[in-house]
Design an enzyme around this catalytic site. Structure first.
Site, PDB file in Angstrom:
ATOM      1  N   THR A 180       7.822  -0.978   2.609  1.00  0.00           N
ATOM      2  CA  THR A 180       8.251  -2.257   2.050  1.00  0.00           C
ATOM      3  C   THR A 180       7.530  -2.490   0.733  1.00  0.00           C
ATOM      4  OG1 THR A 180       8.788  -3.255   4.186  1.00  0.00           O
ATOM      5  CG2 THR A 180       8.313  -4.757   2.381  1.00  0.00           C
ATOM      6  N   PHE A 182       6.287  -5.123  -1.892  1.00  0.00           N
ATOM      7  CA  PHE A 182       5.888  -6.507  -2.063  1.00  0.00           C
ATOM      8  C   PHE A 182       5.614  -6.759  -3.539  1.00  0.00           C
ATOM      9  CE2 PHE A 182       4.855  -5.389   2.240  1.00  0.00           C
ATOM     10  CZ  PHE A 182       5.084  -6.531   2.995  1.00  0.00           C
TER      11      PHE A 182
END
Length: 285
Positions: A180, A182
């Site tokens: 992921t 960010f």
């Protein structure tokens, strides 16, 4: 330094915030991505760490929509910029309510992104369980504990440790390449480093042949590499979209500055979301 993140403690957002600012004086959890962003705009935090993209499920659309439509959805004067990105490997764990065997589980709680990233595992190992959305992967542990049905939770190792829960299975994501991205939001973006990227969004006043092609030509004609392009509904009419684009280079680089000027002249809406260093590949290992 006060850094806001999507809480509670134990979320992957907290892990990203710790990686970003391990020596921050205060990591402050908030219940929603909108609240995380608003915390910086209101002065309750100096920076915000929010998820924006997953390697399996694509864009975290709530974050991108808030960045695009911030002036519509949040009544604040401060325009935040992306100043850094963190790429975090995501490894999910399965917890099971005490006293129940896996075949008896009838509900599995987690954040919608985590449920999607473990879709294959759930189908194979929890075929009788209903996926139930939680506000966060850490919150899923509490939801499991209060469930009236035999339940499980998909969460992080850190959340399991914080809540003192026993892990039933490790690394249950459907792909080992589960990461992921960010971004860190602040009042100002980053200074040029020589290895940067810039995020922008734009749309056009009217549709027509070659409009997007012509706009992207502002990049191609100057030898600027486009790293990513995606679209989101403009919320004004069906079939109209806002484009989000990542390019190599910093907005202060002369060639990038010229390209951005050309894009701005072609677009009805144009916004630089920030310039920031490209992540070191070792950071995401």
């Amino acid at each position: 330094m006060r850094v806001a993140f999507l809480g509670p403690r134990g979320t992957y957002s907290e892990e990203a915030a710790l990686r970003h600012a391990s020596h921050a004086s205060q990591l402050v959890p908030f219940g929603t991505i909108a609240a995380v962003i608003a915390a910086v705009q209101d002065g309750a935090a100096d920076q915000a760490v929010v998820p924006i993209e997953n390697s399996l499920e694509g864009a975290v659309t709530h974050t991108t929509d808030l960045l695009i439509h911030s002036t519509d959805l949040l009544i604040h004067s401060m325009d935040l910029r992306i100043c850094r990105e963190i790429v975090l490997p995501i490894h999910h764990c399965l917890l099971v309510q005490t006293g129940f065997a896996l075949p008896l589980v009838r509900a599995v709680y987690s954040h919608p992104q985590a449920l999607a990233q473990c879709r294959g595992y759930i189908a194979e190992h929890l075929p009788e369980a209903e996926p139930v959305a939680s506000l966060s992967t850490a919150g899923a542990v509490r939801d499991m504990g209060s469930s009236t049905r035999p339940a499980a939770a998909i969460t992080s190792r850190r959340a399991a440790e914080i809540f003192g829960a026993k892990i039933f299975d490790h690394n249950i994501e459907d792909s080992a390449n589960n990461k992921t991205r960010f971004v860190v939001l602040a009042p100002h973006d980053a200074e040029p480093t020589g290895r940067d990227k810039t995020s922008i969004c734009l749309d056009f006043a009217e549709d027509g042949p070659g409009i997007l092609h012509g706009a992207l030509g502002e990049l191609a004609s100057r030898g600027i590499n486009m790293l990513k392009i995606e679209s989101r509904p403009d919320r004004r009419s069906l079939g109209r979209y806002i484009f989000l684009i990542d390019i190599e280079g910093h907005r202060e680089d002369e060639v990038v500055r010229e390209a951005l000027r050309g894009l701005r002249n072609r677009a009805a809406l144009f916004r630089v979301l920030g310039s920031y260093p490209q992540p070191d590949t070792r950071e995401s290992a």
